[in-house]
Design an enzyme around this catalytic site. Structure first.
Site, short mmCIF file in Angstrom:
data_model
loop_
_atom_site.label_atom_id
_atom_site.label_comp_id
_atom_site.label_asym_id
_atom_site.label_seq_id
_atom_site.Cartn_x
_atom_site.Cartn_y
_atom_site.Cartn_z
N GLY A 237 9.63 7.28 69.32
CA GLY A 237 9.12 8.65 69.40
C GLY A 237 7.61 8.72 69.34
N VAL B 245 5.41 9.99 67.01
CA VAL B 245 4.79 9.49 65.77
C VAL B 245 5.17 8.03 65.55
CG1 VAL B 245 4.57 9.79 63.29
CG2 VAL B 245 4.82 11.80 64.76
N ASP C 23 21.61 5.03 65.35
CA ASP C 23 21.85 6.47 65.18
C ASP C 23 21.90 6.70 63.67
OD1 ASP C 23 22.81 9.04 64.91
OD2 ASP C 23 24.47 8.78 66.32
N ALA D 46 14.27 12.38 64.12
CA ALA D 46 14.71 13.75 63.81
C ALA D 46 15.28 14.41 65.05
CB ALA D 46 13.52 14.58 63.31
N THR E 239 8.23 19.21 57.72
CA THR E 239 7.58 20.18 58.61
C THR E 239 6.92 21.32 57.84
OG1 THR E 239 8.04 21.86 60.30
CG2 THR E 239 9.85 21.31 58.84
N ASP E 240 5.88 21.89 58.44
CA ASP E 240 5.26 23.09 57.87
C ASP E 240 6.21 24.30 57.91
OD1 ASP E 240 5.06 22.92 60.69
OD2 ASP E 240 3.58 24.54 60.72
N TYR F 52 16.34 24.70 61.50
CA TYR F 52 15.66 23.39 61.57
C TYR F 52 14.95 23.09 60.25
CZ TYR F 52 11.65 20.33 62.63
OH TYR F 52 10.69 19.35 62.58
N LYS G 177 15.45 20.14 57.47
CA LYS G 177 14.36 19.23 57.12
C LYS G 177 14.10 19.27 55.60
CE LYS G 177 12.07 17.11 59.55
NZ LYS G 177 12.22 15.71 60.05
N1 LIG Z 1 6.73 17.28 67.09
C1 LIG Z 1 6.33 18.26 66.25
O1 LIG Z 1 5.68 19.23 66.64
C2 LIG Z 1 6.64 18.15 64.78
C3 LIG Z 1 6.15 19.14 63.91
C4 LIG Z 1 6.42 19.03 62.54
C5 LIG Z 1 7.18 17.97 62.08
N2 LIG Z 1 7.66 17.04 62.96
C6 LIG Z 1 8.45 15.93 62.43
O2 LIG Z 1 7.75 14.73 62.72
C7 LIG Z 1 8.70 13.66 62.91
C8 LIG Z 1 8.36 12.89 64.16
O3 LIG Z 1 8.43 13.74 65.28
P1 LIG Z 1 8.07 13.22 66.75
O4 LIG Z 1 7.24 14.29 67.36
O5 LIG Z 1 7.55 11.83 66.72
O6 LIG Z 1 9.51 13.24 67.44
P2 LIG Z 1 10.00 12.56 68.80
O7 LIG Z 1 8.85 12.10 69.64
O8 LIG Z 1 10.99 13.48 69.42
O9 LIG Z 1 10.77 11.27 68.31
C9 LIG Z 1 11.98 11.38 67.64
C10 LIG Z 1 12.53 9.99 67.37
O10 LIG Z 1 13.79 10.14 66.72
C11 LIG Z 1 14.76 9.35 67.41
N3 LIG Z 1 16.04 9.97 67.19
C12 LIG Z 1 16.49 11.17 67.60
N4 LIG Z 1 17.76 11.36 67.18
C13 LIG Z 1 18.09 10.26 66.47
C14 LIG Z 1 19.26 9.85 65.79
N5 LIG Z 1 20.37 10.62 65.74
N6 LIG Z 1 19.27 8.65 65.18
C15 LIG Z 1 18.15 7.85 65.21
N7 LIG Z 1 17.03 8.18 65.85
C16 LIG Z 1 17.02 9.37 66.47
C17 LIG Z 1 14.29 9.33 68.86
O11 LIG Z 1 14.87 8.26 69.56
P3 LIG Z 1 15.02 8.27 71.18
O12 LIG Z 1 13.71 8.74 71.74
O13 LIG Z 1 15.35 6.86 71.54
O14 LIG Z 1 16.12 9.22 71.47
C18 LIG Z 1 12.79 9.17 68.64
O15 LIG Z 1 12.49 7.82 68.38
C19 LIG Z 1 10.07 14.31 62.84
O16 LIG Z 1 10.57 14.15 61.53
C20 LIG Z 1 9.81 15.78 63.09
O17 LIG Z 1 10.79 16.60 62.48
C21 LIG Z 1 7.40 17.10 64.29
#
Ligand SMILES: NC(=O)c1ccc[n+]([C@@H]2O[C@H](COP(=O)([O-])OP(=O)(O)OC[C@H]3O[C@@H](n4cnc5c(N)ncnc54)[C@H](OP(=O)(O)O)[C@@H]3O)[C@@H](O)[C@H]2O)c1
Length: 289
Positions: free
Chosen positions: A10, A12, A44, A68, A109-110, A134, A138
């Protein structure tokens, strides 16, 4: 130092993998649906046996859990999946980390602050009031992580950067295509540049910190202001971006009017600096960290 990055495919997670290697750490990284060159272990988080197998085999010093289901509106309609991944999955990862004595760093998350916008910026001591389903899942993940392991919970906001699909890559795609985009001017927060968040996660790993930390950039902006800055930095016509209201947009999940976080506790605990939107976009445009 040996780090297992859950969700290493992902936005991050991939930044954590790259920076951990730069620090000379040994790194293992998982993916769920889409493997990458760096994230090669299928996982998973809803499959408890597999989570324990992967964590036991890796036997890391720290687990950085970034996986997530964070499609905020879809979490309203796919509640079982949202709960299973964000709450149940985090509990399982935390239990597995604890079983091998690993330090856990997990991301929330915020949006756990859906209450009175006049109370922003929120500190870690403020009571939560999840804005939507959501955020409920979280927050349940936060509680599970803290009860099951030596855990640090970091709360970012609007995480953006190069790679994957995030708000900024979507907006850049629209602007590049010359599309006009209506962006809400009544949702305010302090966005987080993904490489800065990754750096903070690794600083937390190195210092062995536990507890809850807000982990956002220093600049509080409306999503509209954020997008106008993006267009300006990338040389697009800022008139393509117009301000609309949350009511007009009609998102399925409620959003906080202001979920700006005070991240000074984290900046005091580590040396890392979070960049504001202009600096973050400059770094993206110049393709440097
Ligand atoms: N993006 C935002 O704006 C935001 C804001 C606040 C907080 N956050 C938090 O920050 C964190 C990182 O977010 P991100 O933006 O890096 O997300 P991302 O780019 O969507 O990456 C999500 C990762 O989770 C994996 N994943 C999804 N479902 C899964 C499952 N059931 N089992 C195992 N792995 C799974 C995905 O794998 P695949 O790609 O292989 O499917 C990917 O590696 C999360 O906890 C999110 O809630 C994000």
């Amino acid at each position: 130092m040996h780090v297992l990055v859950v969700g290493g495919s992902g936005l991050v997670g991939s930044n954590v993998v790259t920076q951990a290697r730069e620090r000379g750490f040994a790194v293992d990284a998982t993916y769920h649906a889409d493997p990458t060159e760096d994230a090669t272990i299928e996982l998973d988080v809803c499959d408890a046996d597999r989570v324990h197998e992967v964590v036991t085999n890796a036997d890391p010093d720290a687990v950085v859990h970034t996986a997530a289901f964070h499609a905020v509106d879809d979490c309203e309609s796919e509640r079982d999946r949202a709960w299973a991944v964000n709450a149940g999955g985090t509990r399982t990862v935390a239990a597995a980390a604890d079983a091998v004595g690993a330090h856990l760093i997990t991301l929330s998350t915020d949006y756990v602050f859906g209450g009175d916008p006049a109370a922003a910026p929120f500190s870690e001591a403020d009571p939560v009031n999840p804005a939507n389903y959501y955020a409920e899942t979280k927050y349940a993940g936060e509680v599970a992580a803290r009860s099951a392991a030596e855990a640090a919970v970091l709360r970012p906001s609007v995480v953006y950067g190069t790679g994957g699909t995030n708000f900024v890559t979507w907006a850049l795609g629209e602007l590049e295509a010359g599309e006009e985009i209506g962006i809400v001017d009544d949702q305010v927060s302090a966005p987080t540049y993904a490489p800065d968040l990754a750096r903070a996660c690794l600083d937390v790993v190195e210092r062995g910190l536990t507890g809850t930390y807000h982990a956002t950039g220093p600049v509080s902006v409306s999503r509209y202001e954020f997008t106008v800055t993006l267009a300006a930095v990338f040389g697009f016509d800022t008139d393509l971006v117009s301000a609309i209201s949350t009511e007009e947009l009609g998102q399925a999940a409620p959003r906080p009017a202001d979920s700006t976080l005070d991240s000074s506790r984290l900046s005091d605990a580590i040396d890392s600096r979070f960049r504001g939107p202009r600096e973050g976009f400059d770094a993206m445009r110049n393709k440097r960290g």
